[in-house]
Design an enzyme around this catalytic site. Structure first.
Site, PDB file in Angstrom:
ATOM      1  N   GLU A   1       0.833  -1.206   0.000  1.00 54.58           N
ATOM      2  CA  GLU A   1       0.000   0.000   0.000  1.00 54.58           C
ATOM      3  C   GLU A   1       0.867   1.255   0.000  1.00 54.58           C
ATOM      4  O   GLU A   1       2.093   1.194   0.174  1.00 54.58           O
ATOM      5  CB  GLU A   1      -0.940  -0.037   1.208  1.00 54.58           C
ATOM      6  CG  GLU A   1      -1.890  -1.226   1.116  1.00 54.58           C
ATOM      7  CD  GLU A   1      -2.947  -1.260   2.208  1.00 54.58           C
ATOM      8  OE1 GLU A   1      -2.835  -0.507   3.190  1.00 54.58           O
ATOM      9  OE2 GLU A   1      -3.885  -2.068   2.061  1.00 54.58           O
TER      10      GLU A   1
ATOM     11  N   GLU B   1      -1.840 -10.338  -5.621  1.00 53.34           N
ATOM     12  CA  GLU B   1      -1.848 -11.220  -6.789  1.00 53.34           C
ATOM     13  C   GLU B   1      -1.037 -10.620  -7.927  1.00 53.34           C
ATOM     14  O   GLU B   1      -0.269 -11.306  -8.604  1.00 53.34           O
ATOM     15  CB  GLU B   1      -3.286 -11.447  -7.291  1.00 53.34           C
ATOM     16  CG  GLU B   1      -4.197 -12.136  -6.299  1.00 53.34           C
ATOM     17  CD  GLU B   1      -4.944 -11.160  -5.389  1.00 53.34           C
ATOM     18  OE1 GLU B   1      -4.351 -10.134  -4.987  1.00 53.34           O
ATOM     19  OE2 GLU B   1      -6.104 -11.449  -5.079  1.00 53.34           O
TER      20      GLU B   1
ATOM     21  N   CYS C   1      -9.718  -9.386  -6.788  1.00 54.40           N
ATOM     22  CA  CYS C   1     -10.453  -8.263  -7.380  1.00 54.40           C
ATOM     23  C   CYS C   1     -10.470  -8.407  -8.903  1.00 54.40           C
ATOM     24  O   CYS C   1      -9.713  -9.186  -9.487  1.00 54.40           O
ATOM     25  CB  CYS C   1      -9.831  -6.934  -6.958  1.00 54.40           C
ATOM     26  SG  CYS C   1      -8.343  -6.501  -7.872  1.00 54.40           S
TER      27      CYS C   1
ATOM     28  N   CYS D   1      -7.114  -7.985 -10.783  1.00 52.86           N
ATOM     29  CA  CYS D   1      -6.214  -9.139 -10.663  1.00 52.86           C
ATOM     30  C   CYS D   1      -6.702 -10.297 -11.519  1.00 52.86           C
ATOM     31  O   CYS D   1      -5.908 -11.030 -12.106  1.00 52.86           O
ATOM     32  CB  CYS D   1      -6.078  -9.549  -9.197  1.00 52.86           C
ATOM     33  SG  CYS D   1      -5.149  -8.337  -8.235  1.00 52.86           S
TER      34      CYS D   1
HETATM   35  N1  THU Z   1      -6.151  -6.518  -2.149  1.00 57.04           N
HETATM   36  C1  THU Z   1      -5.355  -7.514  -2.657  1.00 57.04           C
HETATM   37  O1  THU Z   1      -4.158  -7.594  -2.351  1.00 57.04           O
HETATM   38  N2  THU Z   1      -5.925  -8.381  -3.523  1.00 57.04           N
HETATM   39  C2  THU Z   1      -7.210  -8.334  -3.960  1.00 57.04           C
HETATM   40  O2  THU Z   1      -7.606  -9.127  -4.806  1.00 57.04           O
HETATM   41  C3  THU Z   1      -8.116  -7.347  -3.403  1.00 57.04           C
HETATM   42  C4  THU Z   1      -7.556  -6.385  -2.434  1.00 57.04           C
HETATM   43  C5  THU Z   1      -5.544  -5.543  -1.233  1.00 57.04           C
HETATM   44  C6  THU Z   1      -5.504  -4.140  -1.767  1.00 57.04           C
HETATM   45  C7  THU Z   1      -5.431  -3.345  -0.504  1.00 57.04           C
HETATM   46  O3  THU Z   1      -4.076  -3.279  -0.086  1.00 57.04           O
HETATM   47  C8  THU Z   1      -6.203  -4.185   0.507  1.00 57.04           C
HETATM   48  O4  THU Z   1      -6.266  -5.488  -0.033  1.00 57.04           O
HETATM   49  C9  THU Z   1      -7.603  -3.679   0.794  1.00 57.04           C
HETATM   50  O5  THU Z   1      -8.310  -3.512  -0.377  1.00 57.04           O
END
Ligand code: THU
Length: 154
Positions: A61, A72, A109, A112
């Protein structure tokens, strides 16, 4: 018209094959190294390559929120950058944090999924997806493309 797909569901990831359980362990290891101070939702991804190497990714982040990246894609892009000619066999995803309630399904998501599917199309071979919930329930999908009907692709 209709769309449906098959997936396997397990009450615990310890019911997976030994090989898949190793991948789950690797994803947990990655998850615990995530940099997620803003969402406090830590995600780990492990990618099994054709040469049996496992590459890891976790969410990264940033204070400028959209600059961060999902676990991912960190793992898939690392694989693409370092092993461009290796087939991606399986991606395993795990997560922890209160952002998503414990009993809900963890799943990648849309962005990804799009990246997974392009990786699969590039290698002309399916990518398996293992998704482990916070309560250890686990889904296995044999083809990433099943997760995103009407994928953007040429
Ligand atoms: N996040 C992922 O790493 N993978 C996903 O498929 C969805 C969300 C992360 C992004 C962010 O750092 C945190 O999860 C909250 O959305």
């Amino acid at each position: 018209m209709d769309f449906s797909f098959k997936y396997a569901q397990y009450s615990h990831f310890n019911l997976l094959s030994k090989k898949d359980q190793k991948l789950v362990d690797a994803a947990f290891e990655a998850m615990n190294k995530a940099y997620a101070p803003y969402s406090e939702f830590q995600v780990g991804a492990s990618v099994l390559l054709g040469n049996r190497h496992v590459v890891l990714g976790n969410n990264q982040e940033n204070l400028a929120y959209p600059s961060g990246l999902c676990a991912e894609r960190v793992a898939l892009f690392y694989a693409g950058a370092n092993y461009p000619n290796e087939v991606i066999d399986t991606i395993c995803i795990v997560a922890k944090g209160s952002l998503i309630s414990k009993e809900l399904q963890i799943s990648p998501c849309g962005a990804c999924r799009q990246v997974m599917i392009e990786s699969s199309m590039r290698q002309s071979a399916p990518i398996r997806v293992i998704m482990v919930n916070q309560d250890n329930r686990t889904l296995v999908i044999d083809r990433a493309e099943d997760l995103l009907p009407f994928t953007f692709f040429k």
